[in-house]
Design a protein around this motif. Structure first.
Motif, PDB file in Angstrom:
ATOM      1  N   ASP A 114       0.829  -1.211   0.000  1.00  0.00           N
ATOM      2  CA  ASP A 114       0.000   0.000   0.000  1.00  0.00           C
ATOM      3  C   ASP A 114       0.861   1.258   0.000  1.00  0.00           C
ATOM      4  O   ASP A 114       0.545   2.244  -0.674  1.00  0.00           O
ATOM      5  CB  ASP A 114      -0.916   0.030   1.233  1.00  0.00           C
ATOM      6  CG  ASP A 114      -2.075  -0.941   1.119  1.00  0.00           C
ATOM      7  OD1 ASP A 114      -2.324  -1.450   0.008  1.00  0.00           O
ATOM      8  OD2 ASP A 114      -2.718  -1.193   2.155  1.00  0.00           O
ATOM      9  N   LEU A 115       1.937   1.240   0.774  1.00  0.00           N
ATOM     10  CA  LEU A 115       2.818   2.409   0.842  1.00  0.00           C
ATOM     11  C   LEU A 115       3.464   2.668  -0.516  1.00  0.00           C
ATOM     12  O   LEU A 115       3.484   3.810  -1.000  1.00  0.00           O
ATOM     13  CB  LEU A 115       3.893   2.197   1.907  1.00  0.00           C
ATOM     14  CG  LEU A 115       4.898   3.351   2.055  1.00  0.00           C
ATOM     15  CD1 LEU A 115       4.219   4.615   2.567  1.00  0.00           C
ATOM     16  CD2 LEU A 115       6.040   2.943   3.004  1.00  0.00           C
ATOM     17  N   SER A 116       3.969   1.614  -1.149  1.00  0.00           N
ATOM     18  CA  SER A 116       4.620   1.771  -2.446  1.00  0.00           C
ATOM     19  C   SER A 116       3.647   2.314  -3.480  1.00  0.00           C
ATOM     20  O   SER A 116       3.952   3.256  -4.219  1.00  0.00           O
ATOM     21  CB  SER A 116       5.183   0.421  -2.905  1.00  0.00           C
ATOM     22  OG  SER A 116       5.726   0.526  -4.204  1.00  0.00           O
ATOM     23  N   PHE A 117       2.452   1.759  -3.533  1.00  0.00           N
ATOM     24  CA  PHE A 117       1.442   2.175  -4.514  1.00  0.00           C
ATOM     25  C   PHE A 117       1.009   3.619  -4.277  1.00  0.00           C
ATOM     26  O   PHE A 117       1.035   4.452  -5.199  1.00  0.00           O
ATOM     27  CB  PHE A 117       0.230   1.241  -4.426  1.00  0.00           C
ATOM     28  CG  PHE A 117      -0.943   1.665  -5.259  1.00  0.00           C
ATOM     29  CD1 PHE A 117      -0.989   1.386  -6.610  1.00  0.00           C
ATOM     30  CD2 PHE A 117      -2.010   2.344  -4.676  1.00  0.00           C
ATOM     31  CE1 PHE A 117      -2.078   1.789  -7.386  1.00  0.00           C
ATOM     32  CE2 PHE A 117      -3.101   2.749  -5.443  1.00  0.00           C
ATOM     33  CZ  PHE A 117      -3.133   2.472  -6.793  1.00  0.00           C
ATOM     34  N   ASN A 118       0.620   3.931  -3.064  1.00  0.00           N
ATOM     35  CA  ASN A 118       0.049   5.255  -2.798  1.00  0.00           C
ATOM     36  C   ASN A 118       1.101   6.363  -2.791  1.00  0.00           C
ATOM     37  O   ASN A 118       0.845   7.455  -3.307  1.00  0.00           O
ATOM     38  CB  ASN A 118      -0.709   5.239  -1.465  1.00  0.00           C
ATOM     39  CG  ASN A 118      -2.019   4.494  -1.568  1.00  0.00           C
ATOM     40  OD1 ASN A 118      -2.959   4.956  -2.203  1.00  0.00           O
ATOM     41  ND2 ASN A 118      -2.084   3.308  -0.967  1.00  0.00           N
ATOM     42  N   LEU A 119       2.267   6.103  -2.223  1.00  0.00           N
ATOM     43  CA  LEU A 119       3.299   7.142  -2.220  1.00  0.00           C
ATOM     44  C   LEU A 119       3.826   7.366  -3.635  1.00  0.00           C
ATOM     45  O   LEU A 119       4.041   8.519  -4.047  1.00  0.00           O
ATOM     46  CB  LEU A 119       4.431   6.769  -1.266  1.00  0.00           C
ATOM     47  CG  LEU A 119       5.597   7.760  -1.192  1.00  0.00           C
ATOM     48  CD1 LEU A 119       5.101   9.177  -0.910  1.00  0.00           C
ATOM     49  CD2 LEU A 119       6.599   7.316  -0.126  1.00  0.00           C
ATOM     50  N   SER A 120       3.992   6.301  -4.398  1.00  0.00           N
ATOM     51  CA  SER A 120       4.409   6.478  -5.790  1.00  0.00           C
ATOM     52  C   SER A 120       3.357   7.275  -6.554  1.00  0.00           C
ATOM     53  O   SER A 120       3.684   8.154  -7.367  1.00  0.00           O
ATOM     54  CB  SER A 120       4.636   5.119  -6.452  1.00  0.00           C
ATOM     55  OG  SER A 120       5.704   4.434  -5.836  1.00  0.00           O
ATOM     56  N   SER A 172      -3.352   0.351 -16.652  1.00  0.00           N
ATOM     57  CA  SER A 172      -3.182   1.675 -16.052  1.00  0.00           C
ATOM     58  C   SER A 172      -1.716   1.950 -15.752  1.00  0.00           C
ATOM     59  O   SER A 172      -1.007   1.066 -15.285  1.00  0.00           O
ATOM     60  CB  SER A 172      -3.970   1.765 -14.740  1.00  0.00           C
ATOM     61  OG  SER A 172      -5.337   1.564 -14.983  1.00  0.00           O
ATOM     62  N   GLY A 173      -1.274   3.186 -15.989  1.00  0.00           N
ATOM     63  CA  GLY A 173       0.121   3.486 -15.676  1.00  0.00           C
ATOM     64  C   GLY A 173       0.548   4.835 -16.177  1.00  0.00           C
ATOM     65  O   GLY A 173      -0.269   5.751 -16.321  1.00  0.00           O
ATOM     66  N   TRP A 174       1.844   4.950 -16.471  1.00  0.00           N
ATOM     67  CA  TRP A 174       2.459   6.223 -16.789  1.00  0.00           C
ATOM     68  C   TRP A 174       3.538   6.065 -17.854  1.00  0.00           C
ATOM     69  O   TRP A 174       4.205   5.037 -17.913  1.00  0.00           O
ATOM     70  CB  TRP A 174       3.157   6.804 -15.535  1.00  0.00           C
ATOM     71  CG  TRP A 174       2.260   7.090 -14.380  1.00  0.00           C
ATOM     72  CD1 TRP A 174       1.714   6.189 -13.520  1.00  0.00           C
ATOM     73  CD2 TRP A 174       1.816   8.368 -13.945  1.00  0.00           C
ATOM     74  NE1 TRP A 174       0.950   6.843 -12.580  1.00  0.00           N
ATOM     75  CE2 TRP A 174       0.997   8.176 -12.814  1.00  0.00           C
ATOM     76  CE3 TRP A 174       2.038   9.682 -14.402  1.00  0.00           C
ATOM     77  CZ2 TRP A 174       0.398   9.232 -12.133  1.00  0.00           C
ATOM     78  CZ3 TRP A 174       1.442  10.738 -13.729  1.00  0.00           C
ATOM     79  CH2 TRP A 174       0.627  10.505 -12.615  1.00  0.00           C
ATOM     80  N   GLY A 175       3.752   7.111 -18.633  1.00  0.00           N
ATOM     81  CA  GLY A 175       4.969   7.286 -19.399  1.00  0.00           C
ATOM     82  C   GLY A 175       5.858   8.267 -18.654  1.00  0.00           C
ATOM     83  O   GLY A 175       5.363   9.251 -18.095  1.00  0.00           O
ATOM     84  N   LEU A 176       7.150   7.984 -18.618  1.00  0.00           N
ATOM     85  CA  LEU A 176       8.061   8.822 -17.835  1.00  0.00           C
ATOM     86  C   LEU A 176       9.349   9.133 -18.603  1.00  0.00           C
ATOM     87  O   LEU A 176       9.888   8.266 -19.301  1.00  0.00           O
ATOM     88  CB  LEU A 176       8.480   8.131 -16.528  1.00  0.00           C
ATOM     89  CG  LEU A 176       7.410   7.660 -15.552  1.00  0.00           C
ATOM     90  CD1 LEU A 176       7.016   6.225 -15.833  1.00  0.00           C
ATOM     91  CD2 LEU A 176       7.912   7.777 -14.116  1.00  0.00           C
ATOM     92  N   HIS A 194       1.311   2.549 -10.400  1.00  0.00           N
ATOM     93  CA  HIS A 194       2.191   3.699 -10.138  1.00  0.00           C
ATOM     94  C   HIS A 194       3.632   3.259  -9.882  1.00  0.00           C
ATOM     95  O   HIS A 194       4.553   4.072  -9.959  1.00  0.00           O
ATOM     96  CB  HIS A 194       1.720   4.477  -8.898  1.00  0.00           C
ATOM     97  CG  HIS A 194       0.338   5.011  -9.007  1.00  0.00           C
ATOM     98  ND1 HIS A 194      -0.086   5.784 -10.048  1.00  0.00           N
ATOM     99  CD2 HIS A 194      -0.740   4.873  -8.190  1.00  0.00           C
ATOM    100  CE1 HIS A 194      -1.359   6.114  -9.879  1.00  0.00           C
ATOM    101  NE2 HIS A 194      -1.768   5.567  -8.767  1.00  0.00           N
ATOM    102  N   ASN A 195       3.821   1.992  -9.549  1.00  0.00           N
ATOM    103  CA  ASN A 195       5.080   1.589  -8.951  1.00  0.00           C
ATOM    104  C   ASN A 195       5.734   0.385  -9.612  1.00  0.00           C
ATOM    105  O   ASN A 195       6.892   0.090  -9.319  1.00  0.00           O
ATOM    106  CB  ASN A 195       4.884   1.306  -7.453  1.00  0.00           C
ATOM    107  CG  ASN A 195       3.619   0.494  -7.166  1.00  0.00           C
ATOM    108  OD1 ASN A 195       2.708   0.426  -7.982  1.00  0.00           O
ATOM    109  ND2 ASN A 195       3.570  -0.124  -6.018  1.00  0.00           N
ATOM    110  N   ASP A 196       5.021  -0.301 -10.501  1.00  0.00           N
ATOM    111  CA  ASP A 196       5.645  -1.444 -11.170  1.00  0.00           C
ATOM    112  C   ASP A 196       6.495  -0.963 -12.347  1.00  0.00           C
ATOM    113  O   ASP A 196       6.158   0.012 -13.002  1.00  0.00           O
ATOM    114  CB  ASP A 196       4.580  -2.425 -11.668  1.00  0.00           C
ATOM    115  CG  ASP A 196       3.845  -3.097 -10.522  1.00  0.00           C
ATOM    116  OD1 ASP A 196       4.402  -3.123  -9.406  1.00  0.00           O
ATOM    117  OD2 ASP A 196       2.721  -3.576 -10.736  1.00  0.00           O
TER     118      ASP A 196
END
Ligand code: MN
Length: 253
Positions: A114-120, A172-176, A194-196
């Motif tokens: 949960d911390l990794s997902f939400n903080l990311s 779901s995700g992001w380009g960075l 958010h974190n994988d």
């Protein structure tokens, strides 16, 4: 709501917000004050000043990015979705405090997840808002433009790779666009959720949220059109400032 709007409209797009993000990025990457100047000394609007996290105000009005991203999306995305990640990260911290106090760590795996997902999610959204500006668009300049040409062959090639990465994130995700401190170079990466797929220690400079909540109300299932419209509001100056702030910071020494 009016108070939030006032905060958003009064925020200095080039000053306060940038300092906040740099401080957050520095803290995330483990960068010390060396090379970050006074940025790390300033109170971060993305933290609560007491070891927890807070929702930073949007650095422009909710409708300021139209027509690329409409007001309804921005309002829900910032006030509801981003707030949810802030709350989730703080809740994880509270649960960890309770675990330590009770010396009872049976749920450690789920809380760390949960911390990794939400903080990311909190970090990426904070960078996302300041990756865009109503005065955005155009092309990068200065040392960022030089680095993009050096590491990708050309600025256009870097943008093309970023678009391909963002459009092809699975689910779901992001380009960075991130800065890798180890090789002193830029990389385009993807994040699932958010974190994988994260590259540890790499600092996000420019990020694009491709969760459906970021575009579906306006673009329905056409993620590609949303990714293409993003470049009309990209704040290259902010991205360039982030790049200059983190360049050469050796976080692994
Ligand atoms: Mn989002």
């Amino acid at each position: 709501m009016d108070e939030l709007m006032d905060d958003a409209q009064s925020a200095d797009n080039g000053g306060t917000t940038r300092r906040t993000v740099l401080q957050l990025l520095g803290a995330t990457a483990g960068i010390t004050a060396v090379g970050m100047g006074e940025a790390l000394a300033a109170h971060s609007e993305a933290s609560d000043g007491d070891g927890g996290y807070a929702l930073p105000p949007l650095p422009y009005a909710y409708d300021a990015l139209e027509p690329a991203i409409d007001e309804q999306i921005m309002r829900l995305h910032h006030d509801e979705h981003h707030q949810g990640y802030v709350d989730g990260a703080n809740d994880a911290l509270d649960q960890l405090t309770e675990m330590r106090q009770n010396d009872q760590f049976d749920n450690i795996k789920s809380v760390k997840r949960d911390l990794s997902f939400n903080l990311s999610g909190h970090i990426l959204h904070t960078v996302f808002w300041t990756s865009m500006s109503p005065d955005g668009g155009g092309s990068p300049s200065g040392s960022l433009a030089d680095a993009l040409a050096r590491d990708f062959g050309s600025v256009d090639a870097a943008v093309d790779e970023f678009c391909a990465a963002a459009k092809n994130v699975e689910s779901s995700g992001w380009g960075l666009l991130v800065y890798d401190h180890l090789a002193d170079r830029l990389l385009v990466t993807q994040a699932e959720s958010h974190n994988d797929l994260a590259v540890q220690g790499a600092t996000p400079l420019l990020v694009l949220d491709v969760w459906e909540h970021a575009y579906y109300l306006q673009y329905t299932n056409d993620r590609g059109a949303y990714v293409d419209a993003f470049w009309d509001v990209v704040d290259w100056d902010a991205v360039g400032s982030r790049y200059e702030a983190v360049t050469g910071a050796d976080i692994l020494e």
